[in-house]
Design a protein around this motif. Structure first.
Motif, mmCIF file in Angstrom:
data_model
loop_
_atom_site.group_PDB
_atom_site.id
_atom_site.type_symbol
_atom_site.label_atom_id
_atom_site.label_comp_id
_atom_site.label_asym_id
_atom_site.label_seq_id
_atom_site.Cartn_x
_atom_site.Cartn_y
_atom_site.Cartn_z
ATOM 1 N N ARG A 262 -5.339 45.934 -21.535
ATOM 2 C CA ARG A 262 -4.025 46.588 -21.036
ATOM 3 C C ARG A 262 -4.502 46.979 -19.843
ATOM 4 O O ARG A 262 -4.883 48.114 -19.510
ATOM 5 C CB ARG A 262 -4.027 47.621 -21.765
ATOM 6 N N LEU A 263 -3.888 46.365 -19.181
ATOM 7 C CA LEU A 263 -3.612 46.470 -16.995
ATOM 8 C C LEU A 263 -2.519 45.965 -16.831
ATOM 9 O O LEU A 263 -2.398 44.432 -17.054
ATOM 10 C CB LEU A 263 -4.857 45.417 -15.992
ATOM 11 N N ASP A 264 -2.045 46.563 -15.889
ATOM 12 C CA ASP A 264 -0.359 46.425 -14.843
ATOM 13 C C ASP A 264 -0.663 45.402 -14.324
ATOM 14 O O ASP A 264 -1.823 45.421 -13.626
ATOM 15 C CB ASP A 264 0.546 47.507 -15.539
ATOM 16 N N VAL A 265 0.059 45.344 -13.552
ATOM 17 C CA VAL A 265 0.489 44.336 -12.662
ATOM 18 C C VAL A 265 -0.355 44.720 -11.241
ATOM 19 O O VAL A 265 -1.506 44.164 -10.002
ATOM 20 C CB VAL A 265 1.575 43.475 -12.387
ATOM 21 N N SER A 266 -0.406 46.082 -11.207
ATOM 22 C CA SER A 266 -1.377 47.269 -10.208
ATOM 23 C C SER A 266 -2.327 47.108 -10.005
ATOM 24 O O SER A 266 -2.701 46.923 -9.187
ATOM 25 C CB SER A 266 -0.484 48.080 -10.068
ATOM 26 N N GLN A 267 -2.806 47.189 -11.112
ATOM 27 C CA GLN A 267 -4.226 47.080 -11.798
ATOM 28 C C GLN A 267 -4.636 45.752 -11.632
ATOM 29 O O GLN A 267 -6.184 46.035 -11.312
ATOM 30 C CB GLN A 267 -4.113 47.944 -13.159
ATOM 31 N N TRP A 268 -3.895 45.250 -11.762
ATOM 32 C CA TRP A 268 -4.776 43.780 -11.119
ATOM 33 C C TRP A 268 -5.090 43.501 -9.673
ATOM 34 O O TRP A 268 -6.098 42.758 -9.591
ATOM 35 C CB TRP A 268 -4.222 42.611 -12.073
ATOM 36 N N ARG A 269 -3.758 44.038 -9.097
ATOM 37 C CA ARG A 269 -3.640 44.084 -8.037
ATOM 38 C C ARG A 269 -5.445 44.419 -7.136
ATOM 39 O O ARG A 269 -6.083 44.173 -5.872
ATOM 40 C CB ARG A 269 -2.434 44.474 -7.069
#
Length: 155
Positions: A22-29
């Motif tokens: 449960r990670l959003d795209v900013s966390q993936w970045r």
């Protein structure tokens, strides 16, 4: 090097053992600098059976075949992985040899995360690292369940 495609692949993979942190795209970045992206050609070996390397892989695009080598040229198929899947995740949890061999069935883009780099990420972003570990553990649990149902050994 854009992690957005990998994020999208993890969100859309329709498989029982899908990796769903449960990670959003900013966390993936934020995670991306800790990983290394590279390309495989069809037939390239990603993981060698019984090796002791410490890298978990995330499949952005392409297809991977997972198998256990038997005597001679025989192979016992385990799985075919599609974009969004992970492989090699037990290295985040244990110091054991690789349990299967993994090869590219088609040209593939892979992201590698070494255990050491994951540990660095965990020091900087402990909540995100915990979510990542929970998702990897869920994949391992589902794969173990499926193997037990098929009568394959769990380890």
């Amino acid at each position: 090097m854009s992690v957005e495609i990998l994020h999208q692949a993890t969100q859309t993979l329709n498989a029982e053992d899908a990796f769903r942190p449960r990670l959003d795209v900013s966390q993936w970045r934020q995670l991306a600098p800790f990983m290394q992206q590279f390309k495989l050609r069809s037939g390239d070996t990603l993981i060698r059976y019984r090796d002791m390397d410490r890298v978990m892989y995330l499949l952005e695009s392409g297809t991977l075949q997972v198998y256990v080598p038997d005597a001679g040229p025989a192979r016992r198929p385990v799985a075919i992985l599609r974009p969004g899947a992970i492989v090699g995740e037990p290295v985040l949890f244990a110091e054991t040899p690789r349990m299967a061999q993994v090869e590219a069935m088609s040209p593939s883009v892979i992201w590698g995360l070494t255990r050491n780099r994951f540990d660095e990420f965990a020091q900087r972003q402990p909540e995100m690292a915990l979510e990542f570990l929970r998702a990897a553990g869920a994949v391992m649990t589902e794969r173990m369940r499926a193997n037990l149902e098929r009568g394959m050994p769990a380890a």
